[in-house]
Design an enzyme around this catalytic site. Structure first.
Site, PDB file in Angstrom:
ATOM      1  N   THR A  14      17.220  -0.449  -0.637  1.00  9.77           N
ATOM      2  CA  THR A  14      18.177  -1.195   0.187  1.00  9.77           C
ATOM      3  C   THR A  14      19.383  -1.679  -0.597  1.00  9.77           C
ATOM      4  O   THR A  14      20.514  -1.668  -0.100  1.00  9.77           O
ATOM      5  CB  THR A  14      17.472  -2.397   0.841  1.00  9.77           C
ATOM      6  OG1 THR A  14      16.432  -1.916   1.704  1.00  9.77           O
ATOM      7  CG2 THR A  14      18.440  -3.247   1.645  1.00  9.77           C
ATOM      8  N   ASP A  59      14.718   6.391  -0.280  1.00  9.37           N
ATOM      9  CA  ASP A  59      14.139   5.219   0.364  1.00  9.37           C
ATOM     10  C   ASP A  59      12.731   5.093  -0.196  1.00  9.37           C
ATOM     11  O   ASP A  59      12.022   6.094  -0.362  1.00  9.37           O
ATOM     12  CB  ASP A  59      14.094   5.431   1.881  1.00  9.37           C
ATOM     13  CG  ASP A  59      13.606   4.192   2.621  1.00  9.37           C
ATOM     14  OD1 ASP A  59      12.409   3.853   2.459  1.00  9.37           O
ATOM     15  OD2 ASP A  59      14.390   3.576   3.357  1.00  9.37           O
ATOM     16  N   SER A  60      12.281   3.891  -0.505  1.00 10.20           N
ATOM     17  CA  SER A  60      10.997   3.762  -1.201  1.00 10.20           C
ATOM     18  C   SER A  60       9.818   4.250  -0.374  1.00 10.20           C
ATOM     19  O   SER A  60       8.754   4.553  -0.914  1.00 10.20           O
ATOM     20  CB  SER A  60      10.767   2.320  -1.646  1.00 10.20           C
ATOM     21  OG  SER A  60      10.520   1.472  -0.559  1.00 10.20           O
ATOM     22  N   SER A  61       9.979   4.338   0.945  1.00 11.68           N
ATOM     23  CA  SER A  61       8.890   4.876   1.765  1.00 11.68           C
ATOM     24  C   SER A  61       8.663   6.354   1.486  1.00 11.68           C
ATOM     25  O   SER A  61       7.610   6.909   1.838  1.00 11.68           O
ATOM     26  CB  SER A  61       9.182   4.661   3.253  1.00 11.68           C
ATOM     27  OG  SER A  61      10.380   5.319   3.629  1.00 11.68           O
ATOM     28  N   THR A  91      11.946  -1.982  -1.668  1.00 11.30           N
ATOM     29  CA  THR A  91      10.894  -3.004  -1.688  1.00 11.30           C
ATOM     30  C   THR A  91       9.570  -2.534  -1.103  1.00 11.30           C
ATOM     31  O   THR A  91       8.515  -3.045  -1.479  1.00 11.30           O
ATOM     32  CB  THR A  91      11.345  -4.269  -0.933  1.00 11.30           C
ATOM     33  OG1 THR A  91      11.580  -3.936   0.444  1.00 11.30           O
ATOM     34  CG2 THR A  91      12.602  -4.852  -1.548  1.00 11.30           C
ATOM     35  N   ASP A  92       9.588  -1.573  -0.188  1.00 14.33           N
ATOM     36  CA  ASP A  92       8.369  -1.261   0.556  1.00 14.33           C
ATOM     37  C   ASP A  92       7.242  -0.734  -0.320  1.00 14.33           C
ATOM     38  O   ASP A  92       6.072  -1.031  -0.065  1.00 14.33           O
ATOM     39  CB  ASP A  92       8.662  -0.260   1.673  1.00 14.33           C
ATOM     40  CG  ASP A  92       9.418  -0.891   2.830  1.00 14.33           C
ATOM     41  OD1 ASP A  92       9.435  -2.142   2.916  1.00 14.33           O
ATOM     42  OD2 ASP A  92       9.989  -0.152   3.646  1.00 14.33           O
ATOM     43  N   THR A 274     -11.133  -6.182  -2.872  1.00 17.99           N
ATOM     44  CA  THR A 274     -11.276  -7.007  -1.683  1.00 17.99           C
ATOM     45  C   THR A 274     -10.062  -6.886  -0.773  1.00 17.99           C
ATOM     46  O   THR A 274      -8.933  -6.712  -1.237  1.00 17.99           O
ATOM     47  CB  THR A 274     -11.492  -8.486  -2.049  1.00 17.99           C
ATOM     48  OG1 THR A 274     -11.599  -9.266  -0.839  1.00 17.99           O
ATOM     49  CG2 THR A 274     -10.359  -9.038  -2.896  1.00 17.99           C
ATOM     50  N   GLN A 275     -10.330  -6.983   0.537  1.00 16.70           N
ATOM     51  CA  GLN A 275      -9.245  -7.014   1.508  1.00 16.70           C
ATOM     52  C   GLN A 275      -8.559  -8.375   1.537  1.00 16.70           C
ATOM     53  O   GLN A 275      -7.472  -8.506   2.116  1.00 16.70           O
ATOM     54  CB  GLN A 275      -9.774  -6.687   2.905  1.00 16.70           C
ATOM     55  CG  GLN A 275     -10.298  -5.278   3.046  1.00 16.70           C
ATOM     56  CD  GLN A 275     -10.817  -4.984   4.455  1.00 16.70           C
ATOM     57  OE1 GLN A 275     -10.531  -5.715   5.397  1.00 16.70           O
ATOM     58  NE2 GLN A 275     -11.565  -3.903   4.598  1.00 16.70           N
ATOM     59  N   CYS A 276      -9.182  -9.378   0.927  1.00 18.28           N
ATOM     60  CA  CYS A 276      -8.619 -10.730   0.925  1.00 18.28           C
ATOM     61  C   CYS A 276      -7.414 -10.794  -0.017  1.00 18.28           C
ATOM     62  O   CYS A 276      -7.338 -10.065  -1.007  1.00 18.28           O
ATOM     63  CB  CYS A 276      -9.660 -11.751   0.488  1.00 18.28           C
ATOM     64  SG  CYS A 276     -11.116 -11.803   1.543  1.00 18.28           S
TER      65      CYS A 276
END
Length: 347
Positions: A14, A59-61, A91-92, A274-276
């Site tokens: 960006t 683009d970072s994607s 940033t992505d 972990t997903q946390c």
């Protein structure tokens, strides 16, 4: 360091985008033009810098593991010529690249700072100027032998960072590790959290010669064995298993557990995180976690999903066998995890 020189690798993102009829898009040469037009970037307090622009800009994607290696090779090629480095990135997927570079750059003893912005530099109101100027000051003046991410006033360890806000200007955080520094009225470095420099700086090297196939599988209520088996098929070499809590998974579905076990027996390396947002994996804490351990899954401690994926990529990419990868995953290589023994930061 009045004579410090900083290399800026501009990969896209960006910060240097230009408005188009279809929205913001990368534009070759545009970032350099914008920086040259702003007096802030000619201030003598800044280190001298050169901009090396990727072609094509991404683009970072659109970033892939092949691009991680391309960035690492560029840093290796320019390493002797500069005192510090900035990688400008979208940033992505910035945290994936930051984690990957932390592993790929063996022998790093100069600062490598990833940064970017949520608003392009061409806009009147933006976060690009502050992020880029502060990254330049850090890269040119602070002997930090790490891959870092600077954004929104926070300096983070690259392989500990996560993107925590899609639209805020403080878009990144480090949930399981202290910030390496902060930018307020002054630049304050948290030297206790920063890796100490090596007594004898080894030469930088990038050992990876291949692009191993690794991935991420997130557990969710209702996941079937057939879903897991479809994901774990060859030629997959390793996978991050995003488990519940401290590393649990359903143990009533024996076919699902068997799918993990069969993949492990075929040589697929599975590492549980972990997903946390905060906390660590401890596979032996619950029966529902112990069955993962018995199926051959390795506990990933408090690694982020991005760091665990990058670590698999790095280890397989430099030629490690599945047995060697399993042995290395619980070890702290770049400050990516918190081992269970004291004095772990003394690498």
């Amino acid at each position: 360091m009045p004579f410090a020189r900083v290399c800026i690798l501009y990969t896209g993102g960006t910060i240097g985008m230009q408005k188009s009829a279809a929205g913001y898009a990368p534009a070759a040469g545009f970032l350099g033009q914008q920086m040259a037009a702003l007096s802030e970037f000619r201030n003598p307090a800044l280190p001298a810098y050169d901009i090396h622009e990727f072609d094509p800009l991404l683009d970072s994607s659109n970033m892939t593991p092949a691009d991680w290696l391309k960035i690492a090779r560029c840093l290796e090629a320019e390493y002797a010529q500069y005192d510090g480095f900035i990688v400008i990135h979208g940033t992505d997927t910035m945290t994936y690249t930051a984690s990957a570079l932390a592993f790929l750059l063996d022998g790093l003893h100069k600062p490598v700072i990833l940064t970017g912005s949520q608003i392009p530099l061409c806009e009147v109101r933006n976060d690009a100027v502050e992020n880029l100027i502060t990254a330049l000051l850090i890269a040119g003046n602070y002997p930090i032998p790490e891959v870092c991410l600077y954004f929104g006033g926070r300096l983070l360890r690259g392989c500990r960072a996560v993107k925590s806000n899609a639209s805020g200007l403080s878009a990144f955080d480090s949930p399981n590790y202290p910030h390496l520094g902060s930018a307020g009225i002054d630049l304050a470095m948290n030297w206790h959290a920063i890796s100490p420099p090596a007594e004898q700086a080894p030469p930088l090297r990038v050992e990876n010669t291949s692009l191993p196939l690794v991935g991420v599988l997130k557990l969710f209520p209702g996941m079937t064995a057939a879903m897991a088996k479809a994901f774990l098929q060859p030629p997959l070499q390793g996978a991050v298993l995003e488990a519940y809590g401290v590393g649990t998974a359903p143990d009533h579905d024996l076919e699902l557990v068997r799918a993990f076990q069969q993949a492990s027996q075929r040589g697929v390396v599975l590492v549980a995180v972990t997903q946390c947002r905060q906390g660590t994996v401890s596979l032996g804490s619950y029966v529902t976690g112990s069955q993962l351990e018995r199926a051959g899954v390795v506990g990933g401690a408090d690694m982020t999903s991005e760091a665990a994926l990058s670590k698999l990529f790095y280890l397989f990419g430099k030629g490690c066998t599945p047995e060697q990868v399993r042995a290395e995953l619980p070890r702290n290589l770049r400050g990516e995890l918190t081992p269970a023994w004291p004095g772990w930061m003394k690498r």
